[in-house]
Scaffold this motif. Sequence first.
Motif, PDB file in Angstrom:
ATOM      1  N   VAL A   1       0.849  -1.247  -0.173  1.00 57.75           N
ATOM      2  CA  VAL A   1      -0.001  -0.079   0.056  1.00 57.75           C
ATOM      3  C   VAL A   1       1.028   1.077  -0.030  1.00 57.75           C
ATOM      4  CG1 VAL A   1      -1.932   0.973   0.982  1.00 57.75           C
ATOM      5  CG2 VAL A   1      -1.729  -1.268   1.337  1.00 57.75           C
ATOM      6  N   GLU A   2       1.101   1.745  -1.059  1.00 57.42           N
ATOM      7  CA  GLU A   2       2.188   2.854  -1.397  1.00 57.42           C
ATOM      8  C   GLU A   2       3.443   2.477  -0.749  1.00 57.42           C
ATOM      9  OE1 GLU A   2       0.064   6.585  -1.045  1.00 57.42           O
ATOM     10  OE2 GLU A   2      -1.070   5.732  -2.579  1.00 57.42           O
ATOM     11  N   HIS A   3       4.071   3.108   0.003  1.00 54.61           N
ATOM     12  CA  HIS A   3       5.485   2.991   0.616  1.00 54.61           C
ATOM     13  C   HIS A   3       5.134   1.747   1.915  1.00 54.61           C
ATOM     14  CE1 HIS A   3       4.015   6.336   2.950  1.00 54.61           C
ATOM     15  NE2 HIS A   3       4.511   5.451   3.891  1.00 54.61           N
ATOM     16  N   GLU A   4       3.758   1.539   2.352  1.00 57.05           N
ATOM     17  CA  GLU A   4       3.728   0.540   3.454  1.00 57.05           C
ATOM     18  C   GLU A   4       3.415  -0.732   2.843  1.00 57.05           C
ATOM     19  OE1 GLU A   4       3.852   1.851   6.348  1.00 57.05           O
ATOM     20  OE2 GLU A   4       3.196   3.788   6.563  1.00 57.05           O
ATOM     21  N   ALA A   5       3.796  -1.706   3.774  1.00 55.77           N
ATOM     22  CA  ALA A   5       3.304  -3.099   3.693  1.00 55.77           C
ATOM     23  C   ALA A   5       2.539  -3.659   4.594  1.00 55.77           C
ATOM     24  CB  ALA A   5       4.590  -4.055   3.604  1.00 55.77           C
TER      25      ALA A   5
ATOM     26  N   TYR B   1      14.469   2.280   8.153  1.00 57.86           N
ATOM     27  CA  TYR B   1      14.043   1.033   7.100  1.00 57.86           C
ATOM     28  C   TYR B   1      12.652   2.018   6.454  1.00 57.86           C
ATOM     29  CZ  TYR B   1      11.591  -2.473   4.774  1.00 57.86           C
ATOM     30  OH  TYR B   1      10.867  -3.333   3.775  1.00 57.86           O
ATOM     31  N   ARG B   2      11.729   2.494   7.289  1.00 63.93           N
ATOM     32  CA  ARG B   2      10.545   2.778   6.758  1.00 63.93           C
ATOM     33  C   ARG B   2      10.847   4.330   5.972  1.00 63.93           C
ATOM     34  NH1 ARG B   2       5.796   1.924   8.474  1.00 63.93           N
ATOM     35  NH2 ARG B   2       5.146   3.988   8.671  1.00 63.93           N
ATOM     36  N   GLU B   3      11.813   4.917   6.414  1.00 68.83           N
ATOM     37  CA  GLU B   3      11.891   6.271   5.857  1.00 68.83           C
ATOM     38  C   GLU B   3      12.852   5.900   4.344  1.00 68.83           C
ATOM     39  OE1 GLU B   3      11.079   9.075   6.543  1.00 68.83           O
ATOM     40  OE2 GLU B   3      12.190  10.052   5.014  1.00 68.83           O
ATOM     41  N   LEU B   4      13.454   4.880   4.297  1.00 70.79           N
ATOM     42  CA  LEU B   4      14.076   4.523   2.988  1.00 70.79           C
ATOM     43  C   LEU B   4      13.022   3.982   2.013  1.00 70.79           C
ATOM     44  CD1 LEU B   4      17.409   2.856   4.203  1.00 70.79           C
ATOM     45  CD2 LEU B   4      17.382   4.883   3.073  1.00 70.79           C
TER      46      LEU B   4
ATOM     47  N   ALA C   1       8.517   6.908  -3.358  1.00 70.49           N
ATOM     48  CA  ALA C   1       8.439   8.483  -3.964  1.00 70.49           C
ATOM     49  C   ALA C   1       9.212   8.643  -5.174  1.00 70.49           C
ATOM     50  CB  ALA C   1       8.745   9.727  -3.023  1.00 70.49           C
ATOM     51  N   ARG C   2      10.345   8.084  -5.404  1.00 70.91           N
ATOM     52  CA  ARG C   2      11.360   7.907  -6.259  1.00 70.91           C
ATOM     53  C   ARG C   2      10.700   7.198  -7.433  1.00 70.91           C
ATOM     54  NH1 ARG C   2      15.147   5.186  -8.871  1.00 70.91           N
ATOM     55  NH2 ARG C   2      15.246   3.501  -7.209  1.00 70.91           N
ATOM     56  N   ARG C   3      10.490   6.096  -7.345  1.00 69.99           N
ATOM     57  CA  ARG C   3       9.898   5.254  -8.279  1.00 69.99           C
ATOM     58  C   ARG C   3       8.479   5.398  -8.777  1.00 69.99           C
ATOM     59  NH1 ARG C   3      10.771  -0.812  -7.293  1.00 69.99           N
ATOM     60  NH2 ARG C   3       9.697  -0.320  -5.349  1.00 69.99           N
ATOM     61  N   GLY C   4       7.583   6.058  -7.672  1.00 73.30           N
ATOM     62  CA  GLY C   4       6.217   6.402  -8.100  1.00 73.30           C
ATOM     63  C   GLY C   4       5.404   5.080  -8.409  1.00 73.30           C
ATOM     64  N   GLU C   5       5.683   4.088  -7.756  1.00 74.56           N
ATOM     65  CA  GLU C   5       4.798   2.788  -7.918  1.00 74.56           C
ATOM     66  C   GLU C   5       4.920   2.125  -6.482  1.00 74.56           C
ATOM     67  OE1 GLU C   5       7.760  -0.583  -9.938  1.00 74.56           O
ATOM     68  OE2 GLU C   5       7.179   1.286 -11.297  1.00 74.56           O
TER      69      GLU C   5
END
Lengths: 405, 198
Positions: free
Chosen positions: B49-53, B182-185, B191-195
Amino acid sequence: MKVVTVGAGVAAAEFVETLRNEGFRGEIVMISAEGFPPYSPCVMPFFLAGDPLETAYWKGADFYDRLGVTPRLGDPVVEVDDGKVRTASGAVETFDRLLYAPGSKDRYPEPSWLGVHGVFGFKTLSDLTAIDRHIRETGVRRAVIFGGGFIGVDAALALWHRGLQVTVVHRNNRLLSRMTDEEGGKFATRLLAERTGIEVRLETRVTAVNARDGALASVDLTDGTWIETPLLIVATGVTPESGPLTGADQGVAVDEALRFDPRVYAAGDVAVTPHAVDGRPGLYALFPNAVEQARVAARHLVRGEGAYPGSVDANVLRKHVDFPVVSAGRFEGEPLTWQDADRFRRVYLKDGRINGYMLVGDMAAAGYLHRLYLEQTPAEREVSGLLSDTAGTSYYRRAVGLAGR
Amino acid sequence: MRKIFVDYTRCVACKGCEIACAVEHHPSRSLADLVGDGRTQVNVRVLAVEHEAFPVSCRHCDPAWCMAACPAGAISRDPVTGAVILDQARCKACGMCAMVCPFDAIAFKVTHASPGGRETAFKCDLCSHRVREGRLPACVEACHSGALAFREHEEVRRDRATRNLREYLLGERALPDTFALYRELRRKEFARRGEPAP
Ligand SMILES: Cc1cc2nc3c(=O)[nH]c(=O)nc-3n(C[C@H](O)[C@H](O)[C@H](O)COP(=O)(O)OP(=O)(O)OC[C@H]3O[C@@H](n4cnc5c(N)ncnc54)[C@H](O)[C@@H]3O)c2cc1C
Ligand code: SF4
Ligand code: SF4
């Protein structure tokens, strides 16, 4: 106290089981027009497709014994009056409390057709066991289904799965017309025809059946053509079996505890109930409604309290195929649509809330949508993301957002 | 009853839970046999879910929407563990349960438990067979980051819990520095890949 049920179907069986779970130890008599243990009509098409008959007995073939019930089978109730029910054979059963749950019956465009060997309804397990026998005994390879609503398509898929060559004749411009709007229904119809090879004849009706030596030989259609077939299934609509109780076939009006009068409850396809979301009264003839109504009525009988929250019209057709057709609510309001080659999804918004929806092809996020609809959550901002959600992450996206991290 | 709670802030998307579940529900119980086996059943999914798992599975609602909707009598409650159990031998894959499951926790495929090679619905069984023996569900045991926990669920919150995922979120514990990093990375990578991250 003595409790009697008219019918031994979904609502009656759930009612009886709930009574026993609630601690009711009195006498229970179940009266049914048919001779089976309680069966699930939703599951019986799988019997025709090849599954064992027992799998249709969704509460077990030992139901009457297990729950200490006296069954009176194969004898339809013809009259309910002043604490007594009378059956076709003339038998009389008295009751202190009655659950009236005989469901609905097929409505045939031409009742005389049923006298022809090879013409059947698709409403009861008696119909389906007769169809099964006919197919086995005469080696039927070809079938025509008249009526392309939920039950007609269900019948078509079962027979297709069994290996028959199937044609569905339907008077509307798309199959499942009550479950879909025009565009969604046409999408579903195309998918069904392409993926199964079932032939679909739209805007057409069967006008006559032709017999040879008493057995069906062919059917005539409104477009002037005919189809040679030894099997015709008529699924053009149903009527609630309310006659024995009310003298009319409009269904049974009930109060919030599912009571018709102080001694008689009604539940299932025969009951007129309010819609859970918009309150409109109607016949919401679906399995989960029959179950919930039966539970509310049984608890009310035992505890003297409880109210029915209303019926839901969410339905799904996903039998023998992997492309479901899901629908709920009213197709009125502002439509929002997402589609690709295999999937069609549409939500109707009204005042920013979901008024109705249709999903054809898959069920990702179907449950979340169902909940937003039932709870009438403001969903304007979410819906477009939800429609294009192919991974089923919508709900979790929201949860993560709401958790505020 | 005891249920599985989630602290998604600790989930590092290692998918150890998915693999442990697949092994636990495989007839041979062997990791090697999962390879190339299309009938493998995995009852927990780590969603991106976006950057979350987010590890997703059945929440064993009470009352359970799926159970009330199943017209085949295929869904019942385990009297000991309270788990909502889907018996694939009786399932017709009709979709009624999936249509009403508010957590979209039911999926369909041909598994080793499907009768006659036909598709059936499947979902988490809370590893009831393990829980009866006093063991943890396989996914919880396999989760080394503390994202999954098996604990008592308050009876009074039962009704809300059939609708609200937040009932199952853990978040009261402070996050260790390594997790925060880890979460910040991950957020940056997303954000960089947009996916979605895997
Ligand atoms: C082929 C088919 C497929 C379906 N699939 C689905 C589905 O996938 N999902 C869904 O939600 N719903 C489905 N339904 C609808 C669902 O089965 C009904 O809503 C549900 O069974 C209603 O329960 P009931 O108790 O009112 O009626 P029923 O379950 O039909 O039971 C009525 C009982 O009463 C008996 N009876 C009838 N008349 C009399 C009389 N005069 N005296 C005594 N007994 C009588 C009948 O023999 C029967 O046993 C389907 C229906 C059919 C026919
Ligand atoms: S989460 Fe879904 S599958 Fe699990 S018990 Fe609740 S309704 Fe049933
Ligand atoms: S898909 Fe299977 S478990 Fe789900 S409602 Fe249908 S028969 Fe029951």
